[in-house]
Design a protein around this motif. Structure first.
Motif, PDB file in Angstrom:
ATOM      1  N   ASP A 166       0.315 -29.039   3.850  1.00  0.00           N
ATOM      2  CA  ASP A 166       1.081 -27.950   4.441  1.00  0.00           C
ATOM      3  C   ASP A 166       0.191 -27.159   5.498  1.00  0.00           C
ATOM      4  N   ILE A 167      -0.893 -26.808   5.013  1.00  0.00           N
ATOM      5  CA  ILE A 167      -2.046 -26.076   6.063  1.00  0.00           C
ATOM      6  C   ILE A 167      -3.440 -26.301   5.677  1.00  0.00           C
ATOM      7  N   THR A 168      -4.042 -26.281   6.319  1.00  0.00           N
ATOM      8  CA  THR A 168      -5.596 -26.791   6.365  1.00  0.00           C
ATOM      9  C   THR A 168      -6.311 -25.537   6.683  1.00  0.00           C
ATOM     10  N   PHE A 169      -7.344 -25.313   5.986  1.00  0.00           N
ATOM     11  CA  PHE A 169      -8.338 -24.364   6.440  1.00  0.00           C
ATOM     12  C   PHE A 169      -9.757 -25.040   6.954  1.00  0.00           C
ATOM     13  N   LEU A 170     -10.235 -24.878   8.216  1.00  0.00           N
ATOM     14  CA  LEU A 170     -11.213 -25.659   8.774  1.00  0.00           C
ATOM     15  C   LEU A 170     -12.467 -24.839   8.875  1.00  0.00           C
ATOM     16  N   GLY A 171     -13.504 -24.687   8.264  1.00  0.00           N
ATOM     17  CA  GLY A 171     -14.771 -23.979   8.580  1.00  0.00           C
ATOM     18  C   GLY A 171     -15.489 -25.071   9.628  1.00  0.00           C
ATOM     19  N   VAL A 172     -16.138 -24.164  10.698  1.00  0.00           N
ATOM     20  CA  VAL A 172     -16.618 -24.822  11.828  1.00  0.00           C
ATOM     21  C   VAL A 172     -17.975 -24.105  12.087  1.00  0.00           C
ATOM     22  N   VAL A 214     -21.523 -23.601  20.428  1.00  0.00           N
ATOM     23  CA  VAL A 214     -21.428 -25.044  20.484  1.00  0.00           C
ATOM     24  C   VAL A 214     -22.282 -25.831  19.662  1.00  0.00           C
ATOM     25  N   THR A 215     -22.048 -26.674  18.663  1.00  0.00           N
ATOM     26  CA  THR A 215     -23.222 -27.390  17.919  1.00  0.00           C
ATOM     27  C   THR A 215     -22.964 -28.987  18.208  1.00  0.00           C
ATOM     28  N   PHE A 216     -23.702 -29.952  17.442  1.00  0.00           N
ATOM     29  CA  PHE A 216     -23.757 -31.187  17.906  1.00  0.00           C
ATOM     30  C   PHE A 216     -22.499 -31.974  18.078  1.00  0.00           C
ATOM     31  N   ALA A 217     -21.667 -31.834  16.910  1.00  0.00           N
ATOM     32  CA  ALA A 217     -20.659 -32.914  16.987  1.00  0.00           C
ATOM     33  C   ALA A 217     -19.232 -32.173  16.948  1.00  0.00           C
ATOM     34  N   LYS A 218     -18.314 -32.708  17.861  1.00  0.00           N
ATOM     35  CA  LYS A 218     -17.238 -32.257  18.277  1.00  0.00           C
ATOM     36  C   LYS A 218     -16.139 -32.639  17.014  1.00  0.00           C
ATOM     37  N   ILE A 219     -15.308 -31.697  16.605  1.00  0.00           N
ATOM     38  CA  ILE A 219     -14.412 -32.250  15.485  1.00  0.00           C
ATOM     39  C   ILE A 219     -12.897 -32.072  16.081  1.00  0.00           C
ATOM     40  N   CYS A 220     -12.576 -31.480  17.366  1.00  0.00           N
ATOM     41  CA  CYS A 220     -11.307 -31.529  17.886  1.00  0.00           C
ATOM     42  C   CYS A 220     -11.303 -30.379  19.148  1.00  0.00           C
ATOM     43  N   PRO A 221     -10.628 -30.712  19.863  1.00  0.00           N
ATOM     44  CA  PRO A 221     -10.360 -29.725  21.107  1.00  0.00           C
ATOM     45  C   PRO A 221      -9.488 -28.496  20.379  1.00  0.00           C
ATOM     46  N   VAL A 222      -9.553 -27.330  20.775  1.00  0.00           N
ATOM     47  CA  VAL A 222      -8.747 -26.103  20.505  1.00  0.00           C
ATOM     48  C   VAL A 222      -7.299 -26.320  20.381  1.00  0.00           C
ATOM     49  N   THR A 223      -7.009 -27.027  21.398  1.00  0.00           N
ATOM     50  CA  THR A 223      -5.390 -27.350  21.404  1.00  0.00           C
ATOM     51  C   THR A 223      -4.983 -28.041  20.254  1.00  0.00           C
ATOM     52  N   ASP A 224      -5.770 -28.490  19.363  1.00  0.00           N
ATOM     53  CA  ASP A 224      -5.432 -29.364  18.193  1.00  0.00           C
ATOM     54  C   ASP A 224      -5.207 -28.264  16.923  1.00  0.00           C
ATOM     55  N   ILE A 225      -5.681 -27.061  17.115  1.00  0.00           N
ATOM     56  CA  ILE A 225      -5.584 -26.208  15.995  1.00  0.00           C
ATOM     57  C   ILE A 225      -4.376 -25.067  16.257  1.00  0.00           C
ATOM     58  N   ASP A 226      -3.903 -24.499  15.322  1.00  0.00           N
ATOM     59  CA  ASP A 226      -2.841 -23.755  15.386  1.00  0.00           C
ATOM     60  C   ASP A 226      -3.106 -21.902  15.448  1.00  0.00           C
ATOM     61  N   ILE A 242      -9.512 -18.677  24.192  1.00  0.00           N
ATOM     62  CA  ILE A 242      -8.791 -19.553  23.160  1.00  0.00           C
ATOM     63  C   ILE A 242      -7.301 -19.175  23.030  1.00  0.00           C
ATOM     64  N   ALA A 243      -6.886 -17.970  22.915  1.00  0.00           N
ATOM     65  CA  ALA A 243      -5.538 -17.658  23.034  1.00  0.00           C
ATOM     66  C   ALA A 243      -4.600 -18.235  24.091  1.00  0.00           C
ATOM     67  N   ASP A 244      -5.196 -18.106  25.146  1.00  0.00           N
ATOM     68  CA  ASP A 244      -4.253 -18.616  26.169  1.00  0.00           C
ATOM     69  C   ASP A 244      -4.098 -20.288  26.410  1.00  0.00           C
ATOM     70  N   THR A 245      -4.794 -20.971  25.214  1.00  0.00           N
ATOM     71  CA  THR A 245      -4.500 -22.320  25.271  1.00  0.00           C
ATOM     72  C   THR A 245      -3.225 -22.502  24.195  1.00  0.00           C
ATOM     73  N   GLY A 246      -2.859 -21.516  23.500  1.00  0.00           N
ATOM     74  CA  GLY A 246      -1.677 -21.507  22.822  1.00  0.00           C
ATOM     75  C   GLY A 246      -2.164 -21.366  21.303  1.00  0.00           C
ATOM     76  N   VAL A 247      -3.267 -21.182  20.937  1.00  0.00           N
ATOM     77  CA  VAL A 247      -3.785 -20.875  19.642  1.00  0.00           C
ATOM     78  C   VAL A 247      -3.470 -19.314  19.468  1.00  0.00           C
ATOM     79  N   THR A 248      -2.874 -19.169  18.187  1.00  0.00           N
ATOM     80  CA  THR A 248      -2.790 -17.657  17.671  1.00  0.00           C
ATOM     81  C   THR A 248      -3.957 -17.254  17.106  1.00  0.00           C
ATOM     82  N   VAL A 249      -4.473 -16.195  17.613  1.00  0.00           N
ATOM     83  CA  VAL A 249      -5.728 -15.520  17.161  1.00  0.00           C
ATOM     84  C   VAL A 249      -5.677 -14.213  16.426  1.00  0.00           C
TER      85      VAL A 249
END
Length: 253
Positions: A166-172, A214-226, A242-249
Motif C-alpha cells: 500500500d505504501i513504501t518508505f524509500l531511503g535514499v 547526488v550519488t552514483f546510481a539512480k533509483i528513479c526520477p522524483v516524478t515517480d515518488i508521491d 521538488i514540490a513543483d514536480t507534483g511531489v508532496t513535501v
C-alpha cells in the motif's frame, strides 16, 4: 565520547568536506592529536578514508558510510521524520521498507501502532520487527550488502514484482529534481526501484543533508515518488523545485 562516536563524527566531517586535518579534529572532538591519529589510522585500515600528511581525505568519490557509522548522524531529525511519516500509514496497511537509518526509525514508530504487514529487504529492520506480535513480517531475499544490511539483486526484484504494498518508505542517499533519487550501489538502486514499482504510494524519507545531493546510481526520477518527508535545514529552493514536480513535501518538526 566513545570511540565509535568519534569514528562516526570523523567520517561525517570528511564525507561532508572532502578533507580534514588532525588539529581541527582534535579541537572538534576534544581529544588529543595522538588519539585522532590513531582513529584515522583505524579508519584508513578499513578503507573508509585515506591518510594524508596532517589529516585525511575521502578514500574515493561518493563515500558510502557503513550503517553502524550512520546511525547517530542527525538522529533527532530522523526520529522527527519517522514520527511524521508514520502518520501516513493506516492501521492494517502493507508497508514496504527499504534499508537505511531513517527508514529504520520509521519502522520503530510503526511497530507500536497496531496490526500491519511489513515487507523489507533490510535484515536489521527484520531483526527488530520479528519481535512484535502485531507485525506480520515478510523478508525479501537476495544478495547481502554489508554496508547497508540490505538484501538486493534479481531475487529481491522478482519477489517484489510478485507482491503489492500500500505504501513504501524509500531511503535514499540523495534526491534532486535533475538527478532524481540516488544511492551508492547499482544493485541496491534496482531493488529500491522494484519497491517503488510494486507500491501504490512511495514516500522518500531523507534528512536535510540528502536534499540536493547526488550519488552514483539512480533509483528513479522524483516524478515517480508521491511524498518527501525531510527535516529542517533542507535547501528551500530544492524543496520548492521538488514540490513543483507534483511531489508532496513535508518538513518534520
Amino acid at each position: 565520547m566513545l570511540k565509535s562516536e568519534r569514528h562516526a563524527r570523523i567520517l561525517e566531517h570528511v564525507s561532508a568536506r572532502g578533507a580534514i586535518d588532525v588539529t581541527e579534529l582534535s579541537r572538534l572532538l576534544n581529544v588529543s592529536g595522538a588519539t585522532v591519529r590513531r582513529d584515522l589510522q583505524h579508519l584508513s585500515g578499513r578503507n573508509l578514508l585515506r591518510r594524508t600528511h596532517g589529516g585525511a581525505v575521502l578514500g574515493s568519490a561518493g563515500l558510502e558510510l557503513p550503517v553502524e557509522h550512520r546511525t547517530e548522524h542527525c538522529r533527532p531529525e530522523k526520529q522527527a521524520i519517522a514520527r511524521a511519516a508514520a502518520q501516513l500509514v493506516p492501521v492494517g496497511a502493507v508497508v514496504g521498507m527499504t534499508g537505511g537509518t531513517t527508514v529504520t526509525e520509521v519502522a520503530r514508530v510503526l511497530a507500536g501502532r497496531g496490526p500491519l504487514t511489513i515487507v523489507t529487504n533490510a535484515v536489521n529492520i527484520a531483526a527488530e520487527m520479528v519481535q512484535h506480535q502485531d507485525v506480520t513480517l515478510v523478508v525479501v531475499g537476495g544478495y547481502a550488502r554489508t554496508k547497508s544490511y540490505e538484501l538486493v539483486g534479481p531475487i529481491a526484484e522478482k519477489t517484489l514484482a510478485d507482491h503489492h504494498t500500500d505504501i513504501t518508505f524509500l531511503g535514499v542517499d540523495g534526491i534532486s529534481t535533475a538527478h532524481g533519487c540516488t544511492t551508492h550501489d547499482q544493485l541496491e538502486a534496482a531493488t529500491d526501484r522494484a519497491f517503488a514499482d510494486s507500491s501504490s504510494r512511495t514516500v522518500v524519507v531523507a534528512d536535510h543533508s540528502k536534499i540536493g545531493k547526488v550519488t552514483f546510481a539512480k533509483i528513479c526520477p522524483v516524478t515517480d515518488i508521491d511524498h518527501l518527508v525531510t527535516s529542517k535545514g533542507a535547501p528551500a529552493g530544492t524543496l520548492t523545485a521538488i514540490a513543483d514536480t507534483g511531489v508532496t513535501v513535508t518538513t518534520a518538526e
